[in-house]
Design a protein around this motif. Structure first.
Motif, PDB file in Angstrom:
ATOM      1  N   MET A  40       0.085  -1.362   0.032  1.00 14.40           N
ATOM      2  CA  MET A  40       0.013   0.146  -0.042  1.00 14.40           C
ATOM      3  C   MET A  40       0.517   1.351   0.062  1.00 14.40           C
ATOM      4  O   MET A  40       0.722   1.855   0.692  1.00 14.40           O
ATOM      5  CB  MET A  40      -1.171   0.147   1.026  1.00 14.40           C
ATOM      6  N   ASN A  41       2.052   1.323  -0.760  1.00 18.04           N
ATOM      7  CA  ASN A  41       2.715   2.408  -0.807  1.00 18.04           C
ATOM      8  C   ASN A  41       1.641   3.400  -1.532  1.00 18.04           C
ATOM      9  O   ASN A  41       1.674   2.945  -2.370  1.00 18.04           O
ATOM     10  CB  ASN A  41       3.964   2.190  -1.390  1.00 18.04           C
ATOM     11  N   VAL A  42       2.324   4.805  -1.795  1.00 20.21           N
ATOM     12  CA  VAL A  42       1.096   5.343  -3.043  1.00 20.21           C
ATOM     13  C   VAL A  42       1.365   4.983  -4.366  1.00 20.21           C
ATOM     14  O   VAL A  42       0.196   5.748  -4.950  1.00 20.21           O
ATOM     15  CB  VAL A  42       1.372   7.090  -2.681  1.00 20.21           C
ATOM     16  N   GLY A  43       2.624   4.644  -4.852  1.00 23.45           N
ATOM     17  CA  GLY A  43       2.843   4.405  -6.422  1.00 23.45           C
ATOM     18  C   GLY A  43       3.184   5.199  -7.313  1.00 23.45           C
ATOM     19  O   GLY A  43       3.547   6.711  -6.647  1.00 23.45           O
ATOM     20  N   ASP A  44       3.659   4.807  -8.373  1.00 19.67           N
ATOM     21  CA  ASP A  44       4.035   5.609  -8.741  1.00 19.67           C
ATOM     22  C   ASP A  44       3.254   6.925  -9.562  1.00 19.67           C
ATOM     23  O   ASP A  44       3.670   7.680 -10.093  1.00 19.67           O
ATOM     24  CB  ASP A  44       4.898   4.901 -10.453  1.00 19.67           C
ATOM     25  N   GLU A  45       2.036   5.775  -9.990  1.00 17.48           N
ATOM     26  CA  GLU A  45       1.436   6.788 -10.782  1.00 17.48           C
ATOM     27  C   GLU A  45       0.702   8.615  -9.756  1.00 17.48           C
ATOM     28  O   GLU A  45       1.155   9.350 -10.182  1.00 17.48           O
ATOM     29  CB  GLU A  45       0.187   6.747 -10.671  1.00 17.48           C
ATOM     30  N   ILE A  49       2.063  12.618  -8.466  1.00 17.94           N
ATOM     31  CA  ILE A  49       1.046  13.957  -8.813  1.00 17.94           C
ATOM     32  C   ILE A  49       1.284  14.725  -7.050  1.00 17.94           C
ATOM     33  O   ILE A  49       1.745  15.377  -7.068  1.00 17.94           O
ATOM     34  CB  ILE A  49      -0.300  13.463  -8.318  1.00 17.94           C
ATOM     35  N   LEU A  50       2.367  13.753  -6.453  1.00 11.29           N
ATOM     36  CA  LEU A  50       2.384  14.154  -5.167  1.00 11.29           C
ATOM     37  C   LEU A  50       3.671  14.411  -5.700  1.00 11.29           C
ATOM     38  O   LEU A  50       3.641  16.024  -5.056  1.00 11.29           O
ATOM     39  CB  LEU A  50       2.671  12.628  -4.600  1.00 11.29           C
ATOM     40  N   ASP A  51       4.515  14.337  -6.205  1.00 11.64           N
ATOM     41  CA  ASP A  51       5.709  14.948  -6.690  1.00 11.64           C
ATOM     42  C   ASP A  51       5.320  16.634  -6.562  1.00 11.64           C
ATOM     43  O   ASP A  51       6.056  17.573  -6.451  1.00 11.64           O
ATOM     44  CB  ASP A  51       6.651  14.587  -7.173  1.00 11.64           C
ATOM     45  N   SER A  52       4.654  16.621  -7.816  1.00  7.21           N
ATOM     46  CA  SER A  52       4.540  17.920  -8.534  1.00  7.21           C
ATOM     47  C   SER A  52       3.549  19.772  -7.332  1.00  7.21           C
ATOM     48  O   SER A  52       4.469  20.144  -7.367  1.00  7.21           O
ATOM     49  CB  SER A  52       3.233  17.660  -9.378  1.00  7.21           C
ATOM     50  N   CYS A  69       5.720   1.991   4.464  1.00 11.06           N
ATOM     51  CA  CYS A  69       7.736   1.730   5.062  1.00 11.06           C
ATOM     52  C   CYS A  69       8.523   2.698   4.114  1.00 11.06           C
ATOM     53  O   CYS A  69       9.398   2.736   4.136  1.00 11.06           O
ATOM     54  CB  CYS A  69       7.608   0.300   3.777  1.00 11.06           C
ATOM     55  N   GLY A  70       7.666   4.090   4.369  1.00 11.58           N
ATOM     56  CA  GLY A  70       8.515   4.637   3.914  1.00 11.58           C
ATOM     57  C   GLY A  70       9.031   5.323   2.473  1.00 11.58           C
ATOM     58  O   GLY A  70       9.501   6.434   2.774  1.00 11.58           O
ATOM     59  N   TYR A  71       8.365   4.553   1.608  1.00  8.49           N
ATOM     60  CA  TYR A  71       8.275   5.406  -0.142  1.00  8.49           C
ATOM     61  C   TYR A  71       8.530   6.097  -0.373  1.00  8.49           C
ATOM     62  O   TYR A  71       8.884   7.482  -0.804  1.00  8.49           O
ATOM     63  CB  TYR A  71       7.102   4.158  -0.833  1.00  8.49           C
ATOM     64  N   SER A  72       6.304   7.011   0.515  1.00  9.85           N
ATOM     65  CA  SER A  72       6.224   8.192  -0.109  1.00  9.85           C
ATOM     66  C   SER A  72       6.757   9.503   1.070  1.00  9.85           C
ATOM     67  O   SER A  72       7.601  10.300   0.395  1.00  9.85           O
ATOM     68  CB  SER A  72       4.390   9.046   0.761  1.00  9.85           C
ATOM     69  N   THR A  73       7.369   8.809   1.791  1.00 11.83           N
ATOM     70  CA  THR A  73       8.756   9.597   3.196  1.00 11.83           C
ATOM     71  C   THR A  73       9.560   9.586   2.070  1.00 11.83           C
ATOM     72  O   THR A  73      10.154  11.819   2.223  1.00 11.83           O
ATOM     73  CB  THR A  73       9.668   9.085   3.838  1.00 11.83           C
TER      74      THR A  73
END
Ligand code: 77L
Ligand code: MG
Length: 214
Positions: A40-45, A49-52, A69-73
């Motif tokens: 359940m990471n936010v993922g690449d798609e 959007i999070l990055d932008s 697990c720190g992916y979006s972190t």
């Protein structure tokens, strides 16, 4: 005894990614989730959007609810200017342990503080414990039934300022209907929906960006 999915995810990062390279950590996790095990990471798609949004806001203070697990972190921390105060809250101690190792593998341990505990307990402590006045950017990605009570807590604790940006994951799947109703109908927020898909699937999901107006 059998390892956990977060432990297997950490192993995949240590095997496939380059130490100190956040991009390779992000790619290793996305590869693991696409080819080995969904997680359940936010993922690449949605992550793009999070990055932008993070890049557009260029925040000085950041709060993430739901480290996992720190992916979006890692996605957020890699974009922040030096000196930015970034705090991430995680309820599950086993996840805290894995997240700290994944964040450290990316070389971003000095950019973010991972705090174990419940958002309901920790949000009122932000000012005294971390010297925060207000948050410029908040990423909500924890228990979906906590989104509404926690945004109300931010208001009550005076942690939002004119222009504070809140970005919420999973507003469609698993869904946060009461939160959506609140931010979309409250005169105190300007809200916008970013359609996407549930991480690593074709299921409809999206992010809701809400700007505090008060
Ligand atoms: O509960 C979630 N997060 C808080 C706990 O750390 C969460 C769940 C799901 C999801 C799970 C099961 C399913 F079938 C569909 C979605 C997805 C997410 O992005 C999430 O953030
Ligand atoms: Mg999520």
């Amino acid at each position: 005894t059998r390892s956990t999915r977060p432990q297997r995810m950490l192993k995949a990062v240590q095997k496939k990614a380059t130490k100190g390279d956040p991009e390779s950590v992000i790619s290793a996790i996305d590869y693991f989730c696409k080819h080995s095990e969904w997680a359940m990471n936010v993922g690449d798609e949605k992550g793009s959007i999070l990055d932008s949004v993070v890049t557009e806001v260029n925040p000085s203070t950041v709060l993430e609810l739901g480290t996992y697990c720190g992916y979006s972190t890692v996605r957020i921390a890699r974009l922040l200017s030096p000196g930015t105060k970034f705090i991430t809250l995680e309820f599950n101690p086993a996840n805290v342990t894995i997240a700290r190792q994944i964040i450290a593998y990316a070389g971003l341990q000095d950019k973010v503080t991972v705090v174990e505990g419940s958002s309901g307990d920790l949000i009122p402590q932000m000012k005294e414990r971390f010297g925060i006045t207000t948050f410029d950017f908040i990423f909500l990605d924890h228990w979906k039934d906590r989104y509404l009570p926690d945004i109300k807590l931010f208001e009550e604790c005076g942690l939002l300022r004119k222009g504070s940006v809140l970005l919420a994951d999973n507003v469609i799947c698993p869904g946060a209907p009461e939160y959506l109703e609140y931010v979309r109908n409250s005169p105190r927020y300007e809200s916008r929906y970013y359609p996407a898909h549930l991480e690593y699937t074709k299921v409809e999901d999206g992010l809701e960006k809400s700007v505090f107006l008060e």
